[in-house]
Design a protein around this motif. Structure first.
Motif, mmCIF file in Angstrom:
data_model
loop_
_atom_site.group_PDB
_atom_site.id
_atom_site.type_symbol
_atom_site.label_atom_id
_atom_site.label_comp_id
_atom_site.label_asym_id
_atom_site.label_seq_id
_atom_site.Cartn_x
_atom_site.Cartn_y
_atom_site.Cartn_z
ATOM 1 N N ALA A 103 0.974 -1.105 0.311
ATOM 2 C CA ALA A 103 -0.230 0.239 0.237
ATOM 3 C C ALA A 103 0.824 1.051 -0.206
ATOM 4 C CB ALA A 103 -0.916 0.154 1.275
ATOM 5 N N LEU A 104 1.040 2.244 -0.827
ATOM 6 C CA LEU A 104 2.333 3.293 -1.048
ATOM 7 C C LEU A 104 0.841 4.513 -0.989
ATOM 8 C CD1 LEU A 104 2.878 2.608 -4.637
ATOM 9 C CD2 LEU A 104 3.758 2.290 -2.619
ATOM 10 N N ALA A 105 1.598 4.974 0.250
ATOM 11 C CA ALA A 105 1.312 6.277 0.658
ATOM 12 C C ALA A 105 2.415 7.409 0.524
ATOM 13 C CB ALA A 105 0.342 6.224 2.129
ATOM 14 N N GLY A 106 1.447 8.779 1.261
ATOM 15 C CA GLY A 106 2.679 9.850 1.778
ATOM 16 C C GLY A 106 2.987 10.212 0.071
ATOM 17 N N ASP A 107 4.172 10.729 0.464
ATOM 18 C CA ASP A 107 4.301 12.300 -0.231
ATOM 19 C C ASP A 107 5.182 11.851 -1.921
ATOM 20 O OD1 ASP A 107 4.101 14.204 1.440
ATOM 21 O OD2 ASP A 107 6.339 13.642 1.922
ATOM 22 N N LEU A 108 4.126 11.106 -2.995
ATOM 23 C CA LEU A 108 4.247 10.624 -4.220
ATOM 24 C C LEU A 108 3.302 10.586 -5.361
ATOM 25 C CD1 LEU A 108 3.739 5.946 -3.644
ATOM 26 C CD2 LEU A 108 2.728 7.990 -2.544
ATOM 27 N N VAL A 132 5.526 6.768 2.002
ATOM 28 C CA VAL A 132 6.733 7.938 0.998
ATOM 29 C C VAL A 132 6.978 9.232 2.164
ATOM 30 C CG1 VAL A 132 7.684 9.123 -1.058
ATOM 31 C CG2 VAL A 132 6.880 6.579 -0.738
ATOM 32 N N ILE A 133 8.226 9.310 2.222
ATOM 33 C CA ILE A 133 8.698 10.818 3.057
ATOM 34 C C ILE A 133 9.810 11.834 2.565
ATOM 35 C CG2 ILE A 133 9.406 11.721 5.618
ATOM 36 C CD1 ILE A 133 8.861 9.120 6.498
ATOM 37 N N GLY A 134 9.229 13.271 2.358
ATOM 38 C CA GLY A 134 9.630 13.888 1.460
ATOM 39 C C GLY A 134 10.271 14.531 2.100
ATOM 40 N N ASN A 135 10.969 15.666 1.610
ATOM 41 C CA ASN A 135 11.820 16.371 1.967
ATOM 42 C C ASN A 135 11.470 17.239 2.822
ATOM 43 O OD1 ASN A 135 14.066 14.663 0.673
ATOM 44 N ND2 ASN A 135 14.013 16.349 -1.353
ATOM 45 N N ASN A 136 10.570 17.784 2.762
ATOM 46 C CA ASN A 136 10.464 19.035 3.560
ATOM 47 C C ASN A 136 9.190 18.520 4.860
ATOM 48 O OD1 ASN A 136 7.999 17.726 2.148
ATOM 49 N ND2 ASN A 136 6.469 19.388 2.582
ATOM 50 N N ARG A 137 9.373 16.754 4.943
ATOM 51 C CA ARG A 137 9.423 16.141 5.814
ATOM 52 C C ARG A 137 10.256 16.468 6.958
ATOM 53 N NH1 ARG A 137 3.680 16.336 5.543
ATOM 54 N NH2 ARG A 137 3.360 15.229 3.493
ATOM 55 N N CYS A 138 10.138 16.316 8.429
ATOM 56 C CA CYS A 138 10.864 16.490 10.263
ATOM 57 C C CYS A 138 11.123 15.199 10.502
ATOM 58 C CB CYS A 138 10.352 18.050 11.031
ATOM 59 S SG CYS A 138 11.714 17.340 12.060
ATOM 60 N N MET A 139 11.961 14.146 10.571
ATOM 61 C CA MET A 139 11.919 13.084 10.737
ATOM 62 C C MET A 139 11.528 12.783 12.344
ATOM 63 S SD MET A 139 12.895 11.672 7.969
ATOM 64 C CE MET A 139 12.387 9.924 8.583
ATOM 65 N N VAL A 140 12.718 13.939 13.141
ATOM 66 C CA VAL A 140 11.620 13.829 14.533
ATOM 67 C C VAL A 140 10.661 13.895 14.929
ATOM 68 C CG1 VAL A 140 12.481 14.257 17.014
ATOM 69 C CG2 VAL A 140 14.656 14.858 14.846
ATOM 70 N N GLU A 141 10.355 14.892 13.665
ATOM 71 C CA GLU A 141 8.264 14.534 14.307
ATOM 72 C C GLU A 141 7.706 13.265 13.537
ATOM 73 O OE1 GLU A 141 4.635 15.213 14.410
ATOM 74 O OE2 GLU A 141 6.459 16.041 15.702
ATOM 75 N N THR A 142 8.489 12.854 12.834
ATOM 76 C CA THR A 142 8.100 11.727 12.503
ATOM 77 C C THR A 142 8.345 10.557 12.753
ATOM 78 O OG1 THR A 142 8.489 11.996 9.782
ATOM 79 C CG2 THR A 142 8.205 9.682 10.582
#
Length: 578
Positions: free
Chosen positions: A331-336, A406-416
């Motif tokens: 299941a593909l979701a996120g920034d794509l 999929v996590i785009g460049n505009n996302r924060c990995m700590v917040e993720t």
């Protein structure tokens, strides 16, 4: 000109959410004597509502169809407007074996399922010994698709070896990972295929009771399963070869507890108890539901059974990698660009899934979260990894049931990481201290870091506590819960350090570490931002009071001139920001 034979509308949950119900009704009103039917999902959820027009020259697809008579008449006229072509790169990478019939047949029509090869596998096993069926599944190399990856044939052999009058086979349909919807789609689209796998499993193992544990949030899946079960019973297919008594088949609607995806918790829930895990041994195949030998497989695992027996175990084993055979549904979701479902051979690279199938732009992706909230984040520079059970573990992630965000460049990995720990700590059943207390402490630490109050000792604390929770937790929920934090620290330590040392969120995501800034040179004084702001943080003079601002992004999203942006805390002072 092509002659229309039948019109199909995708009315699985994704299609209905996009308005496919209205499209179906409009086509029925305008189609005259032409048959118009509702089908499931073909996986291209981003293009819903999808209409397939079957003609004597092949199928024509239409995407993003609007309800209404005008749109229906355009489709009936086979106009070029709105025609849909499956992206070439995606088609080249996919291998549709398990999902071959999904979205192509009427879900609850047993005769159409039979006309497309349905129940041929069940008929075939009637001439085989149960042990031969188990051996065939072993030879195929099928591993459980629910996340653990345990060999299915071996699990079946454990249950088959129990010489008792009653045995239980359970289908785990408690799909709880955020962003995962593979099992829901299969139950909605091809319920007979899933149930055929269960019937074959019952024959092979000697199971006398079949339970389907499905979360109540899947009403359409439950509806289709009930219809299919009734049809199977009326056709006598629930009375297996060599047996005098028909199978007992029941659906249990789960209340949505994530921990009930763990097999012993699920068994407890089925027994009417609180869904909490227990120590093993004894394993369920020794003592499961009410003390009876019990085996559990997930929806996708059962959906693989009929295709394996139809194509042959040897052919199935030729697909995939040495230790991970066959295909996998994701299941593909996120920034794509193309969210939805895809079925690919085991061993394709993460890059192929994300870029070629998902349509994400190269260079725009920071990471991928695999395995749901208990999975790990894999950075873009590791996307050459093969997607199978073992390779992903080496990177600190898991394949899980198949959710891929999929996590785009505009996302924060700590917040993720904080987001996923907020889910797992709430879903902890609380039975063991490592999970109950440990996940809470990790979540609190991540809350502190994203609020700008963290220290370098907090990062060290997460790195120390995470492995201890993994080792000490009672079930898979706690054992994998630290993965999002540990994997993001491993690959994105620089973002953690920016949060604790510089009190900055590099991605400008964490609300307490950012301000909003209004560029007066771009502002057209339309007042949309003022009317939209829920906190009345924007004055009539078009000044943002960051002390009041909730950082909800409402003004950013509605501003027609993109005059408002996020900036590091302290830069969005309470002035005209000129």
């Amino acid at each position: 000109m092509s002659q229309i034979k039948r019109i199909k509308v995708g009315v699985a949950s994704c299609g209905l959410a996009a308005g496919a119900g209205e499209v179906l009704e409009a086509l029925k009103r305008n189609a005259g004597d032409l048959p118009v039917v509702g089908v499931g999902c073909i996986g291209h959820c981003y293009a819903e509502p999808i209409v397939e027009v079957e003609t004597d020259e092949g199928s024509v697809f239409y995407s993003s169809v609007k309800g209404g008579d005008e749109a229906a008449k355009e489709i009936l006229a086979l106009t070029e407007k709105g025609r849909f072509e499956i992206p070439k790169q995606r088609a080249e990478k996919e291998a549709l074996y398990v999902t071959r019939l999904a979205g192509r047949i009427v879900p609850c029509d047993m005769e159409e399922y039979k006309a497309n090869g349905g129940f041929e596998a069940l008929k075939k096993v009637g001439s085989m010994k149960p042990s031969e069926v188990v051996d065939a599944i072993k030879q195929s190399g099928l591993r459980g698709r629910g996340g653990g990856g345990f060999p299915t044939g071996m699990k079946w052999s454990f249950l088959a070896a129990k010489q008792v009058p009653e045995k239980v086979l359970i289908m785990n349909a408690d799909e709880g990972d955020p962003g995962a919807f593979m099992d829901r789609s299969m139950m909605e689209s091809v319920p007979f295929q899933v149930l055929e796998g269960m019937l074959i499993g019952a024959y092979a193992t000697g199971a006398t009771k079949l339970f389907i544990y499905c979360r109540a949030e899947y009403p359409l899946a439950i509806k289709h399963l009930k219809i299919a079960i009734k049809a199977i019973q009326e056709a006598g297919l629930d009375k297996l070869p060599g047996r005098e008594k028909a199978l007992e088949i029941k659906i249990k609607e789960g209340a949505g507890a994530f921990v009930c995806g763990e097999e012993t918790s699920m068994i407890a829930s089925l027994e009417g108890k609180r869904g909490t895990p227990r120590f093993r041994p004894p394993f369920p195949t020794d003592s499961g539901w009410n003390g009876l030998p019990t085996a559990i497989n997930n929806v996708e695992t059962f959906a693989n059974i009929a295709p394996i027996l139809n194509m042959g175990a040897e052919k199935f084993a030729s697909i995939g990698t040495e230790k991970s055979k066959g295909t996998k549904i994701f299941a593909l979701a996120g920034d794509l660009r193309y969210p939805g479902l895809t079925e690919v051979p085991m061993g394709v690279t993460l890059a192929e899934i994300v870029y070629d199938i998902g349509g994400a732009e190269r260079g725009s992706v920071k990471a991928v979260q695999t395995g749901g909230p208990s999975g790990g984040c894999i950075p873009a520079d590791k996307f050459d990894v093969k997607v199978d059970y073992d390779s992903l573990k080496e990177l600190g992630a898991i394949m899980g049931s198949g959710g891929l965000i999929v996590i785009g460049n505009n996302r924060c990995m700590v917040e993720t990481a904080r987001y996923f720990l907020s889910f797992t700590h709430r879903e902890s059943c609380g039975k063991c201290t490592f999970c109950r207390v440990g996940t809470m402490r990790m979540y609190e630490t991540l809350e502190r870091i994203t609020a700008g109050n963290g220290t370098e000792e907090d990062i060290a604390f997460l790195e120390d506590l995470g492995p201890k929770i993994r080792k000490g937790a009672l079930c898979g929920l706690g054992q994998t819960a630290p993965n999002p934090a540990l994997s993001t620290i491993r690959y994105f330590r620089n973002e953690y350090e920016a949060h604790v040392r510089d009190k900055v969120c590099p991605s400008l995501v964490c609300p307490t570490l950012v301000d909003l800034q209004l560029d007066q040179s771009k502002c057209v004084k339309c007042k949309l931002c003022i009317r939209t702001c829920p906190a009345s943080a924007i004055s009539e003079g078009f000044v943002i009071d960051n002390a009041k601002c909730l950082k909800c992004n409402s003004c950013l999203e509605i501003c027609p001139k993109k005059a408002i942006r996020r900036v590091p805390r302290g830069e969005g002072f309470n002035s005209n920001n000129q």
